[in-house]
Design a protein around this motif. Sequence first.
Motif, short mmCIF file in Angstrom:
data_model
loop_
_atom_site.label_atom_id
_atom_site.label_comp_id
_atom_site.label_asym_id
_atom_site.label_seq_id
_atom_site.Cartn_x
_atom_site.Cartn_y
_atom_site.Cartn_z
N GLN A 172 14.71 6.24 0.59
CA GLN A 172 15.39 5.25 -0.28
C GLN A 172 16.81 5.72 -0.57
OE1 GLN A 172 12.57 5.20 -3.49
NE2 GLN A 172 11.05 4.07 -2.30
N GLY A 190 3.98 6.87 3.95
CA GLY A 190 3.84 7.11 2.52
C GLY A 190 5.08 7.64 1.82
N LYS A 215 9.12 3.42 2.19
CA LYS A 215 9.96 2.48 2.96
C LYS A 215 9.88 1.06 2.37
CE LYS A 215 7.92 3.80 6.89
NZ LYS A 215 7.25 5.05 6.54
N THR A 216 8.70 0.69 1.89
CA THR A 216 8.52 -0.68 1.39
C THR A 216 9.52 -1.01 0.29
OG1 THR A 216 6.17 -0.23 1.70
CG2 THR A 216 6.73 -2.31 0.64
N ASP A 252 -1.58 1.25 1.60
CA ASP A 252 -1.22 2.29 0.63
C ASP A 252 -2.24 2.30 -0.50
OD1 ASP A 252 0.74 4.14 -0.66
OD2 ASP A 252 0.95 2.51 -2.09
N ARG A 275 -0.38 10.23 0.62
CA ARG A 275 0.70 9.31 0.30
C ARG A 275 1.64 9.91 -0.76
NH1 ARG A 275 1.07 5.62 3.87
NH2 ARG A 275 1.93 4.06 2.45
N1 LIG Z 1 10.91 6.23 -5.73
C1 LIG Z 1 9.61 6.29 -5.89
N2 LIG Z 1 9.05 6.96 -6.93
C2 LIG Z 1 7.70 7.04 -7.07
N3 LIG Z 1 6.80 6.46 -6.22
C3 LIG Z 1 7.29 5.79 -5.17
C4 LIG Z 1 8.71 5.65 -4.96
N4 LIG Z 1 8.88 4.92 -3.83
C5 LIG Z 1 7.65 4.60 -3.37
N5 LIG Z 1 6.69 5.11 -4.17
C6 LIG Z 1 5.22 5.00 -3.96
O1 LIG Z 1 4.91 5.70 -2.76
C7 LIG Z 1 3.81 5.11 -2.12
C8 LIG Z 1 4.08 4.95 -0.65
O2 LIG Z 1 5.10 3.99 -0.43
P1 LIG Z 1 5.10 2.98 0.80
O3 LIG Z 1 3.80 2.29 0.90
O4 LIG Z 1 6.32 2.17 0.71
O5 LIG Z 1 5.23 4.00 2.03
P2 LIG Z 1 5.71 3.72 3.51
O6 LIG Z 1 6.83 4.66 3.77
O7 LIG Z 1 5.96 2.28 3.73
O8 LIG Z 1 4.44 4.20 4.33
P3 LIG Z 1 3.79 3.67 5.72
O9 LIG Z 1 4.63 4.23 6.83
O10 LIG Z 1 2.42 4.25 5.71
O11 LIG Z 1 3.82 2.19 5.68
C9 LIG Z 1 3.54 3.80 -2.83
O12 LIG Z 1 2.39 3.95 -3.63
C10 LIG Z 1 4.77 3.58 -3.68
O13 LIG Z 1 4.47 2.90 -4.88
#
Ligand SMILES: Nc1ncnc2c1ncn2[C@@H]1O[C@H](COP(=O)(O)OP(=O)(O)OP(=O)(O)O)[C@@H](O)[C@H]1O
Length: 463
Positions: free
Chosen positions: A91, A113, A116-117, A370, A412
Amino acid sequence: MEKDADGFYTPKADGTEEVKEEVKPIAEPPPESASTDLLSSTFEVTVTLADQQADPNSPLYSAKSFEELGLNPDLLKGIYALGFSKPSKIQERALPLLLANPPQNMIGQSQSGTGKTAAFVLTMLSRVDFSKNKTQAICLAPSRELARQIMSVVVAMGKFTPVQTEYAIKDNLPKDVTRVTAHIVVGTPGTMTDLLRRKVIDSSEIKVFVLDEADNMLDQGGLGEQTLRVKNMLPRNPAPQTILFSATFPDHVRTFANKFAPNANKIELQKEELSVEGIRQFYMDCRNEDHKYDILVSLYQLLTIGQSIIFCEHRHTADRIAQRMTAEGHKVASLHGAKNAAERDAIIDSFREGREKVLITTNVIARGIDILQVNMVVNYDLPLMNERGNQHSNDSRPDIETYIHRIGRTGRFGRKGISINFVHDRRTWQQMEEIEKVLGKKIIRIETNDLDEMEEKMKKALK
Ligand SMILES: Nc1ncnc2c1ncn2[C@@H]1O[C@H](COP(=O)(O)OP(=O)(O)OP(=O)(O)O)[C@@H](O)[C@H]1O
């Protein structure tokens, strides 16, 4: 910070304080949570900017706090309400680039985890003009389960904004619907294509186009064709900001990705950092197929300490194991693409709420899902190339990308997790060796006949 003439964020001589003063009383960052490992993690990414003259290591391209991003205060409130105190690594690097003006495409890679979302959801929410009742951002994902999860993040982050949302997933809209005007539409490529083709969604004002699990969405022979069809129905001049995210971008997809999202800013992972540190990988040497089932049953106690996901090659294997285990008095659920939409929604929701602790499934939920309580993943069958997309070849090489995504359902956001591969013959053994070689991480053996040792090793790995 404010944006300069080139659209980049630059510190204002006097303005930084001003923004903070305006925002702080409404939105305070929550205290950092227990799992801050990820926030201070050191994995390396390579940032390549579309503008070759710019220095990617300049602080201009990284944000240490959400406040610096100049977001709408209502969005900041949404972020803090989710408990996010500061940006994760991806981020931090991606958001300043995603939010800059004029908008630029992005091909972003970061481990499973790692958040990215939130990066792409914030971009969609930031670019929508809420006063217009028109679809302005669309997001595609490979499964309905993932589309629903992404939508829950859109809704949660946009809670303090007037955002309107709609799904483009099977059996969700009435068949005779003629118009969708929601600002943000999230869905799967088949249904999205249908809604665009029938002009139920007017594409003329779409300014953000996101592909989550982009390597999967662009894979030719799989979802690639449908995704391209969606792109071809979007405005051309100017084309929407195209954002591709995934934990994996195999070389053969990268070339297509570069065409799909031209002149993109890029964030890439080093090969040896493809899977997160927190996931400890094990294997069990089983005697034959039947022995795999016995071992799985003997693991039940451990599988239910937290929650676990068991991946099989075929739908019928998932069903058969689930039926057998249920008949033997265990509480498990099975989920795969042969179930209808309503069943699938009910099963994943129930698992998410913790009503079942063991979910037996196929590759359908290998990506993106997730669920923080999942601390164990079992590869009952290793993922193989011949299961990819619509391919039904005899390619029995291991599918490394799917392996990375499957084990990424645990561990995660800085948490600990365990993955266990079942191998039972020479072929599966070789497949696992190949995975080990490519990922450069040792997969540790656990004895199948010593339950105490097994338990001890696993509990230690989760500490
Ligand atoms: N800045 C942040 N502070 C705390 N928690 C966070 C933050 N950003 C994301 N999260 C939490 O981290 C977890 C993983 O995020 P997310 O599902 O977006 O991962 P991802 O990178 O998309 O993983 P994947 O490649 O498996 O899709 C989620 O539960 C989300 O709420």
